[in-house]
Write an enzyme that holds these catalytic residues in place. Structure first.
Site, PDB file in Angstrom:
ATOM      1  N   ARG A 137     -28.340 -12.806  19.427  1.00 29.81           N
ATOM      2  CA  ARG A 137     -28.604 -11.752  18.464  1.00 29.81           C
ATOM      3  C   ARG A 137     -27.346 -11.563  17.604  1.00 29.81           C
ATOM      4  O   ARG A 137     -26.317 -12.172  17.863  1.00 29.81           O
ATOM      5  CB  ARG A 137     -28.959 -10.445  19.174  1.00 29.81           C
ATOM      6  CG  ARG A 137     -27.838  -9.890  20.021  1.00 29.81           C
ATOM      7  CD  ARG A 137     -28.209  -8.653  20.814  1.00 29.81           C
ATOM      8  NE  ARG A 137     -28.348  -7.493  19.952  1.00 29.81           N
ATOM      9  CZ  ARG A 137     -28.196  -6.218  20.383  1.00 29.81           C
ATOM     10  NH1 ARG A 137     -27.893  -5.988  21.649  1.00 29.81           N
ATOM     11  NH2 ARG A 137     -28.337  -5.203  19.573  1.00 29.81           N
TER      12      ARG A 137
ATOM     13  N   HIS B 190     -27.242   5.027  25.327  1.00 31.89           N
ATOM     14  CA  HIS B 190     -28.564   4.890  25.918  1.00 31.89           C
ATOM     15  C   HIS B 190     -29.327   6.204  25.880  1.00 31.89           C
ATOM     16  O   HIS B 190     -30.538   6.216  25.693  1.00 31.89           O
ATOM     17  CB  HIS B 190     -28.532   4.341  27.336  1.00 31.89           C
ATOM     18  CG  HIS B 190     -29.900   3.865  27.743  1.00 31.89           C
ATOM     19  ND1 HIS B 190     -30.431   2.678  27.316  1.00 31.89           N
ATOM     20  CD2 HIS B 190     -30.879   4.448  28.463  1.00 31.89           C
ATOM     21  CE1 HIS B 190     -31.664   2.542  27.762  1.00 31.89           C
ATOM     22  NE2 HIS B 190     -31.974   3.606  28.463  1.00 31.89           N
TER      23      HIS B 190
ATOM     24  N   HIS C  19     -36.992  -6.341  22.455  1.00 31.90           N
ATOM     25  CA  HIS C  19     -37.253  -5.164  23.298  1.00 31.90           C
ATOM     26  C   HIS C  19     -37.167  -3.876  22.487  1.00 31.90           C
ATOM     27  O   HIS C  19     -38.080  -3.061  22.501  1.00 31.90           O
ATOM     28  CB  HIS C  19     -36.257  -5.125  24.464  1.00 31.90           C
ATOM     29  CG  HIS C  19     -36.195  -3.803  25.144  1.00 31.90           C
ATOM     30  ND1 HIS C  19     -37.182  -3.344  25.980  1.00 31.90           N
ATOM     31  CD2 HIS C  19     -35.259  -2.809  25.091  1.00 31.90           C
ATOM     32  CE1 HIS C  19     -36.880  -2.136  26.419  1.00 31.90           C
ATOM     33  NE2 HIS C  19     -35.719  -1.785  25.891  1.00 31.90           N
ATOM     34  N   PHE C  20     -36.063  -3.697  21.762  1.00 31.33           N
ATOM     35  CA  PHE C  20     -35.948  -2.381  21.111  1.00 31.33           C
ATOM     36  C   PHE C  20     -36.781  -2.272  19.835  1.00 31.33           C
ATOM     37  O   PHE C  20     -36.953  -1.170  19.320  1.00 31.33           O
ATOM     38  CB  PHE C  20     -34.491  -1.922  20.928  1.00 31.33           C
ATOM     39  CG  PHE C  20     -33.622  -2.741  20.023  1.00 31.33           C
ATOM     40  CD1 PHE C  20     -33.846  -2.804  18.667  1.00 31.33           C
ATOM     41  CD2 PHE C  20     -32.514  -3.408  20.532  1.00 31.33           C
ATOM     42  CE1 PHE C  20     -33.023  -3.522  17.833  1.00 31.33           C
ATOM     43  CE2 PHE C  20     -31.679  -4.144  19.709  1.00 31.33           C
ATOM     44  CZ  PHE C  20     -31.941  -4.200  18.357  1.00 31.33           C
ATOM     45  N   HIS C  21     -37.328  -3.396  19.376  1.00 28.48           N
ATOM     46  CA  HIS C  21     -38.324  -3.251  18.303  1.00 28.48           C
ATOM     47  C   HIS C  21     -39.675  -2.806  18.863  1.00 28.48           C
ATOM     48  O   HIS C  21     -40.528  -2.331  18.119  1.00 28.48           O
ATOM     49  CB  HIS C  21     -38.454  -4.543  17.501  1.00 28.48           C
ATOM     50  CG  HIS C  21     -37.397  -4.656  16.437  1.00 28.48           C
ATOM     51  ND1 HIS C  21     -36.147  -5.159  16.682  1.00 28.48           N
ATOM     52  CD2 HIS C  21     -37.393  -4.279  15.129  1.00 28.48           C
ATOM     53  CE1 HIS C  21     -35.419  -5.109  15.573  1.00 28.48           C
ATOM     54  NE2 HIS C  21     -36.151  -4.571  14.611  1.00 28.48           N
TER      55      HIS C  21
ATOM     56  N   TYR D 298     -33.440   7.949  24.473  1.00 26.73           N
ATOM     57  CA  TYR D 298     -34.391   8.962  24.942  1.00 26.73           C
ATOM     58  C   TYR D 298     -34.488  10.118  23.949  1.00 26.73           C
ATOM     59  O   TYR D 298     -35.514  10.791  23.887  1.00 26.73           O
ATOM     60  CB  TYR D 298     -34.000   9.447  26.341  1.00 26.73           C
ATOM     61  CG  TYR D 298     -34.041   8.313  27.332  1.00 26.73           C
ATOM     62  CD1 TYR D 298     -35.236   7.642  27.575  1.00 26.73           C
ATOM     63  CD2 TYR D 298     -32.902   7.867  27.968  1.00 26.73           C
ATOM     64  CE1 TYR D 298     -35.291   6.568  28.438  1.00 26.73           C
ATOM     65  CE2 TYR D 298     -32.943   6.801  28.837  1.00 26.73           C
ATOM     66  CZ  TYR D 298     -34.140   6.149  29.067  1.00 26.73           C
ATOM     67  OH  TYR D 298     -34.202   5.073  29.908  1.00 26.73           O
TER      68      TYR D 298
END
Lengths: 583, 67
Positions: A449, A235, A386-388, A239
């Site tokens: 997914r 995670h 979300h992460f796209h 960042y």
């Protein structure tokens, strides 16, 4: 007289340019693989075997989430340090050495992954060359040792890059003892510090467990332990991608808007918060993992929610800075100032739209981070949607928009077409809107997914609105638009590199501040203090879960004789009490 | 133009997420529309924004385009 980055730091400009082109190459391959996946799993167009889907998925994830992002990051950070300190790196040969190490690592990883396409992969070091382990690469999936060795080289390369930025700052500090750390350098150093902290987890996972396992030195590993060590890093790496994006939003967007950064102190607080909180929250990716007590997961959720604070601070500061710029350009009214922003500029528009998408990503991220509601969307296409929005838009679109400013800076050549660039960033926004929206909605009715064929017999998904076929079509359309946008971006970059040198490149500057470093408490620049607190928070968040995982499953798997972690007799009752309190 | 050409283009692009979400939002109120109907609504909104941006003409947009 021209005063671009290449004029000020010609040697560093060559490294930065090389890093950017390395990232563009990864973006090109990874992006095309994204289209292949989207068309395959939506059953719109299939020209690969479903078994090869996972090779494509691994390449897509690794090349985009690791290679593209981090190569661009090292370019931006090298620019930020040298520009803001107004001095070159200490030894350019050292700078080239970490770049070459990162390239070598990437090549090894790519060779291992791409061998998965061969009918009969070669056997090297006693095992088949193969790495269909996805971006997360934890056990029980096992890759060839070359994959892990490549990853290690890549990460060590980034560590050396971080050392390079630090020692450039140390050299500057010797000559400017009473000066505050310039904001861009401050941002780079705090980001580097949490990168060192978080990559210790993945280094331990690879060097102590996965690499010996792939070499046959140990027979097995503890899957939960390697998963937890991955997410300890996994995670925070989010960042790590995001921080160069924040750097751009803080020090470029205000300037492009025509104004100044609203608050230097607030920007420093944000980066300190990321240093403190980026790592002790990785367990929020493991809410459904058995073997980790709910109490530990609750702590991770709390830490994650705390991280909303710096993101909200950023939204406020960046928008306030843009408003200041717009009003300098004659903008008026409560919202009328928005029309005075330089929407014709692809650098500004790309970054602004990326920031807008990131706001949406923040909302879906809060759902991922909430323990109870996460159970609804865990391992569904929602997470991919979300992460796209985060890495795929907030980061990627900002990087592409930034490239339109940076490539002229490091080459001295004018951008080939600003109009094509504007169309490209807008097309990316539209494509991602189509694709990500359908992914999120599909996740809500349980579409999984990481599968090549989510079409099941004797079972129908039940969307709240529309049909599965409509959503699949929406994903495929979005993916096509994204690839067209990607082609336009690469075309612009290539044709720019064929342009002749120009005297009309803007000066290499970044935004000034309305409230400068003199308004920031000096303690904010105490990097040792913040690092120490960050380490303590990591110890609090991870010591008990890791001890518990090792105690129950052993270092190398349950029942592996001689490998069980033995806790001292007097530690055991204390650990048991703590575990009961937390659970 | 009331706004620059760039701002108009971005405004139209920003319609896309709203139009896409419109189906979901309307379904909460029991109103179900098709993909084609959504597209027509989007087209109507884009035309409305363009008309607003182009009329009545003034110098603001051209000035913003030049800056």
């Amino acid at each position: 007289m021209r005063n671009a980055y290449v004029d000020q730091f010609p040697a560093e400009a060559r490294v930065v340019k090389s890093a950017f082109w390395s990232s563009f190459l990864a973006l090109a391959i990874g992006g095309i693989f994204g289209l292949v996946q989207a068309l395959h799993r939506t059953d719109v167009l299939r020209f690969i075997d479903s078994t090869d889907y996972y090779t494509v998925l691994t390449a897509h994830g690794v090349l985009l989430a690791i290679t593209f992002t981090i190569f661009f990051l090292v370019g931006i950070f090298t620019w930020a340090v040298t520009t803001s300190l107004d001095r070159g790196v200490v030894d350019i040969r050292f700078t080239w050495s970490w770049y070459v190490m990162m390239v070598t690592g990437t090549v090894l990883v790519a060779v291992a992954i791409f061998s998965g396409f061969l009918e009969e992969p070669p056997s090297i070091l006693g095992s088949e060359l193969y790495a269909d382990v996805l971006f997360t690469f934890y056990s029980p999936l096992q890759a060839h040792p070359i994959f892990y060795i490549g990853l290690v080289l890549f990460v060590v390369g980034t560590w050396l890059a971080g050392f390079d930025w630090f020692r450039t700052w140390w050299a500057w500090r010797d000559e400017n003892a009473d000066e505050r750390i310039p904001l861009p350098t401050f941002m780079v150093l705090t980001t580097t510090l949490f990168w060192y902290i978080c990559t210790l987890g993945v280094a331990l996972s690879i060097l102590a467990f996965l690499l010996p396992w792939s070499l046959g030195i140990v027979d097995s590993v503890n899957p939960l332990l390697t998963r937890t060590l991955f997410w300890y890093f996994g995670h925070a790496v989010v960042y790590f991608w995001l921080m160069p994006t924040y750097v751009m939003w803080y020090i470029m967007l205000p300037k492009l808007s025509g104004g100044k950064l609203f608050s230097d102190p607030l920007a420093r607080v944000v980066f300190v918060l990321f240093l403190l909180l980026s790592t002790p929250l990785g367990i929020h990716h493991q809410y459904l993992d058995p073997g980790i007590a709910e109490g530990y997961k609750f702590i991770a959720m709390t830490n994650t929610m705390f991280l909303l604070l710096p993101s909200l601070l950023t939204a406020f500061t960046v928008v306030a800075s843009m408003e200041h710029g717009a009003r300098q350009r004659g903008g008026e009214g409560y919202l009328g100032w928005l029309t005075a922003l330089p929407w014709r500029d692809p650098v500004f528009t790309g970054m602004a739209l990326a920031g807008l998408m990131f706001a949406a990503a923040g909302f879906s991220g809060m759902i991922n981070a909430g323990m109870n509601i996460n159970y609804l969307v865990h391992n569904t296409w929602w997470v991919v949607g979300h992460f796209h929005l985060t890495v795929g838009t907030a980061v990627a679109l900002t990087f592409m928009a930034a490239a339109y400013w940076f490539i002229p800076q490091v080459t001295g050549k004018e951008l080939w077409s600003r109009s094509v660039a504007l169309g490209q960033v807008l097309l990316w926004f539209v494509g991602m809107t189509f694709m990500s929206n359908a992914m999120h909605r599909s996740g809500l009715f349980g579409m999984p997914r990481r599968t090549a064929e989510p079409q099941y017999q004797n079972f129908d998904f039940e969307p709240a609105v529309g049909t599965v076929a409509e959503m699949d079509a929406q994903v495929a359309l979005g993916a096509v638009l994204l690839v067209v946008s990607l082609v336009l971006f690469l075309l612009n970059m290539v044709l720019t590199s064929f342009n002749g040198t120009s005297d009309s490149i803007p000066d290499n500057t970044y935004a000034g501040t309305l409230s400068g470093p003199e308004d920031a408490p000096e303690i904010l620049d105490n990097l040792k203090l913040w690092t120490a607190i960050a380490v303590v928070l990591v110890i609090f968040a991870y010591t008990l879960p890791l001890a518990s995982i090792v105690e129950s499953g052993g270092l190398f798997g349950p029942g592996i004789d001689g490998r069980q972690l033995s806790l001292g007799a007097d530690l055991e009752p204390a650990l048991e009490t703590l575990r009961e309190v937390v659970a | 133009m009331r706004v620059s050409k760039g701002a108009l283009l971005v405004g139209i692009v920003l319609l896309v997420p709203f139009v896409i979400e419109l189906r979901t939002a309307l379904s909460w109120f029991g109103i179900e529309i098709t993909v084609v109907e959504s597209a027509l609504v989007g087209l109507a909104l884009a035309v409305a924004i363009t008309a607003w941006a182009l009329w009545p003409p003034n110098e603001d947009g051209e000035a913003a385009d030049r800056s």
